[in-house]
Design a protein around this motif. Structure first.
Motif, PDB file in Angstrom:
ATOM      1  N   ASP A 173       0.814  -1.218   0.000  1.00  0.00           N
ATOM      2  CA  ASP A 173       0.000   0.000   0.000  1.00  0.00           C
ATOM      3  C   ASP A 173       0.850   1.271   0.000  1.00  0.00           C
ATOM      4  OD1 ASP A 173       1.000  -0.010   2.546  1.00  0.00           O
ATOM      5  OD2 ASP A 173      -0.942  -0.197   3.556  1.00  0.00           O
ATOM      6  N   GLY A 174       2.173   1.121  -0.090  1.00  0.00           N
ATOM      7  CA  GLY A 174       3.059   2.270  -0.136  1.00  0.00           C
ATOM      8  C   GLY A 174       3.598   2.717   1.207  1.00  0.00           C
ATOM      9  N   ARG A 450      -0.947 -18.481   0.887  1.00  0.00           N
ATOM     10  CA  ARG A 450      -1.928 -17.654   0.174  1.00  0.00           C
ATOM     11  C   ARG A 450      -2.599 -16.660   1.109  1.00  0.00           C
ATOM     12  NH1 ARG A 450      -3.860 -22.629  -3.596  1.00  0.00           N
ATOM     13  NH2 ARG A 450      -2.581 -22.095  -5.420  1.00  0.00           N
ATOM     14  N   THR A 451      -2.823 -17.061   2.345  1.00  0.00           N
ATOM     15  CA  THR A 451      -3.400 -16.142   3.328  1.00  0.00           C
ATOM     16  C   THR A 451      -2.481 -14.958   3.578  1.00  0.00           C
ATOM     17  OG1 THR A 451      -4.633 -17.924   4.412  1.00  0.00           O
ATOM     18  CG2 THR A 451      -4.228 -15.932   5.707  1.00  0.00           C
ATOM     19  N   LEU A 456      -1.061  -9.202   2.883  1.00  0.00           N
ATOM     20  CA  LEU A 456      -0.050  -8.166   2.672  1.00  0.00           C
ATOM     21  C   LEU A 456      -0.141  -7.514   1.293  1.00  0.00           C
ATOM     22  CD1 LEU A 456       3.047  -9.858   4.361  1.00  0.00           C
ATOM     23  CD2 LEU A 456       1.634  -8.007   5.243  1.00  0.00           C
ATOM     24  N   ASP A 457      -0.731  -8.205   0.340  1.00  0.00           N
ATOM     25  CA  ASP A 457      -0.848  -7.671  -1.024  1.00  0.00           C
ATOM     26  C   ASP A 457      -2.220  -8.019  -1.574  1.00  0.00           C
ATOM     27  OD1 ASP A 457      -0.349  -6.643  -3.548  1.00  0.00           O
ATOM     28  OD2 ASP A 457       0.799  -8.393  -4.230  1.00  0.00           O
ATOM     29  N   PRO A 458      -3.278  -7.416  -0.999  1.00  0.00           N
ATOM     30  CA  PRO A 458      -4.644  -7.821  -1.365  1.00  0.00           C
ATOM     31  C   PRO A 458      -4.985  -7.600  -2.833  1.00  0.00           C
ATOM     32  CG  PRO A 458      -4.647  -5.811  -0.048  1.00  0.00           C
ATOM     33  CD  PRO A 458      -3.264  -6.353   0.005  1.00  0.00           C
ATOM     34  N   ASP A 459      -4.297  -6.655  -3.487  1.00  0.00           N
ATOM     35  CA  ASP A 459      -4.572  -6.403  -4.903  1.00  0.00           C
ATOM     36  C   ASP A 459      -3.711  -7.251  -5.831  1.00  0.00           C
ATOM     37  OD1 ASP A 459      -6.464  -4.326  -4.327  1.00  0.00           O
ATOM     38  OD2 ASP A 459      -4.780  -3.010  -3.870  1.00  0.00           O
TER      39      ASP A 459
END
Length: 480
Positions: A173-174, A450-451, A456-459
């Motif tokens: 998310d930056g 995968r969880t 950490l990187d939902p997109d």
């Protein structure tokens, strides 16, 4: 196209001049890995100068829904850095020593610092950074951390994971996670750095690392040894570990085929032993004491091994030049295999007690499957990591041989798993072993991975499709 044009305009405003490269000539080196088994497409190559600029890139790319792949030296061997319609962030400009604390035995460096330069900075301060591998003149610390690199020093000092005290990481998310601690003991909550070490840029972007240093070795002794079987060599290793203790810093194994390939294709190599031996090893002892009797220790070890029938011949380097020559044979092995034709490579590990069994049994299975195949099993026998590479039969069509990739993966990896080993030792998963990982790992492990990725990187924008696939935008795993 308009979305990408707008994104590049916003990136240019944030990064300044000479930071964005869209010319095909500039992008080409970033669109494939070293062996050129995979080729992708970079939307642009970005070269930030600071962690803040990396964070800005991530925020803008996320808003545009654009994937990101990070390159340090781009020396990976599993396709893990190949972009598929993604922005490439090169960390090469983030290449300075941020802190060097001799009293604390630590060095903090930017992710883009070349490994050899980190070694040199430590040496100039009278210390040792022990991570050492064939690509150390071009690989960079960010990639070493992201792949949990190994090398010839693992036996004594451990993998990269064991050498990292703290990290600075840009999240998906930056946000910037400042975990650049220099503590040997910190039990305050989860040890988050381990999420990013070995994750191949899929969970966050490493921008800096605090690393352990050690006393510089002031004496060393190196031998080149010949033996008849892998079992004899591993018996020698057990004896060396027992007799020499922590002075044993490297025990590298190679077969006759590997030796002959290096002598044939690596300039300046010289045959170290007069006889013809099926198996060879490079053994190194080191000590921070200038007057350590390492040569005497090595002579005693090898003399006893000869009397016990473990080895057929051995020589101890008489000069630094000869010692470097021994290592040149071993370190040139990967390069030497290229002229021998197409190669199906495996980077695996088994318990040290099963190294010899694995080599003998896997070799027999591969030779039975394809007569004439040339097995080159070499590597870090002292920590159980074997590069089990298979060179094509002489005269066979390379394309026809490489078409058997999956078949030989199954043969080798089935044997590794049967011996309670791992299909990935130090090169990572990337693309080439992504689907193999799902096949061999238990479902709970895959679910946990995968969880973590989704959390950490939902997109799914950080190196998507590598290590573990999420969604439907994963590139093909096998080379095409």
């Amino acid at each position: 196209m308009q979305v990408m044009s707008d994104l590049l305009s916003r990136l240019a405003a944030g990064l300044g001049p000479n930071s964005i490269f869209t010319d095909p000539v500039d992008k080409e080196p970033h669109e494939h890995e070293g062996r050129k088994l995979y080729r992708g497409r970079a939307l642009a190559v970005l070269k930030p100068r600071s962690t803040a600029e990396v964070a800005e890139i991530v925020k803008l790319a996320r808003a545009a829904g654009t994937p990101i792949v990070v390159h340090s030296g781009n020396t990976g061997l599993t396709g893990g850095g190949v972009p598929y319609d993604a922005l490439v962030i090169s960390t090469e400009r983030m290449n300075t020593v941020q802190d060097l604390d001799v009293a604390n035995a630590t060095i903090t460096v930017g992710a883009g610092m070349v490994l050899a330069d980190v070694q040199r900075a430590a040496s100039d301060a009278g210390m040792l950074f022990p991570l050492s591998l064939g690509a150390e003149g071009s690989c960079r610390i960010g990639g070493n951390v992201s792949s949990n690199a190994g090398g010839i020093g693992v036996l004594r000092y451990g993998n990269t994971r064991d050498l990292v005290l703290g990290l600075e990481v840009v999240l998906a998310d930056g946000r910037i996670w400042n975990g650049l601690k220099k503590l040997r003991k910190d039990n305050a909550g989860y040890d988050l750095k381990h999420l990013f070490i070995g994750s191949e840029g899929t969970l966050g972007i490493v921008t800096a690392a605090s690393l352990k240093l050690f006393p510089k070795p002031l004496s060393r002794a190196i031998a080149f040894v010949g033996a008849a079987t892998p079992h004899a060599m591993m018996a020698l290793f057990q004896k060396a570990r027992a007799d020499c203790g922590t002075a044993l810093s490297a025990f590298e194994l190679l077969p006759r085929f590997g030796l002959e390939a290096s002598l044939k294709h690596i300039p300046g190599t010289v045959r170290p032993l007069a006889g013809d031996h099926a198996w060879l090893a490079v053994i190194e002892l080191t000590s921070p004491a200038a007057d350590a009797p390492l040569r005497d220790d090595l002579e005693t070890l090898l003399g006893a091994a000869f009397e016990d029938g473990l080895i057929e011949d051995a020589t101890i380097a008489q000069s630094e030049a000869q010692a470097l020559g021994f290592w040149r044979i071993r370190e040139g092995l990967s390069e030497a295999q290229g002229p021998e034709g197409a190669s199906i490579k495996h980077d695996v590990s088994v318990p040290v007690s099963r190294v010899a069994d694995f080599i003998v049994e896997a070799t027999a299975l591969c030779e039975a499957a394809l007569p004439g195949i040339r097995v080159c099993a070499f590597g870090h026998a002292g920590d159980g990591n074997i590069h089990f590479n298979l060179s094509q039969p002489v005269g066979m069509d390379p394309a026809a041989y490489l078409a058997e990739w999956h078949h030989f993966n199954t043969i080798v990896h089935d044997k590794v798993v049967a011996l309670h080993g791992s299909i990935a030792a130090e090169h990572g998963i990337g693309l080439i072993k992504r689907d193999e990982l799902v096949h061999y790992k238990d479902p709970v492990t895959i679910d946990l991975m995968r969880t973590l990725k989704r959390a950490l990187d939902p997109d799914n924008l950080l190196n998507p499709g590598k290590v573990i696939s999420i969604g439907d935008n994963a590139p093909p795993a096998l080379p095409v």
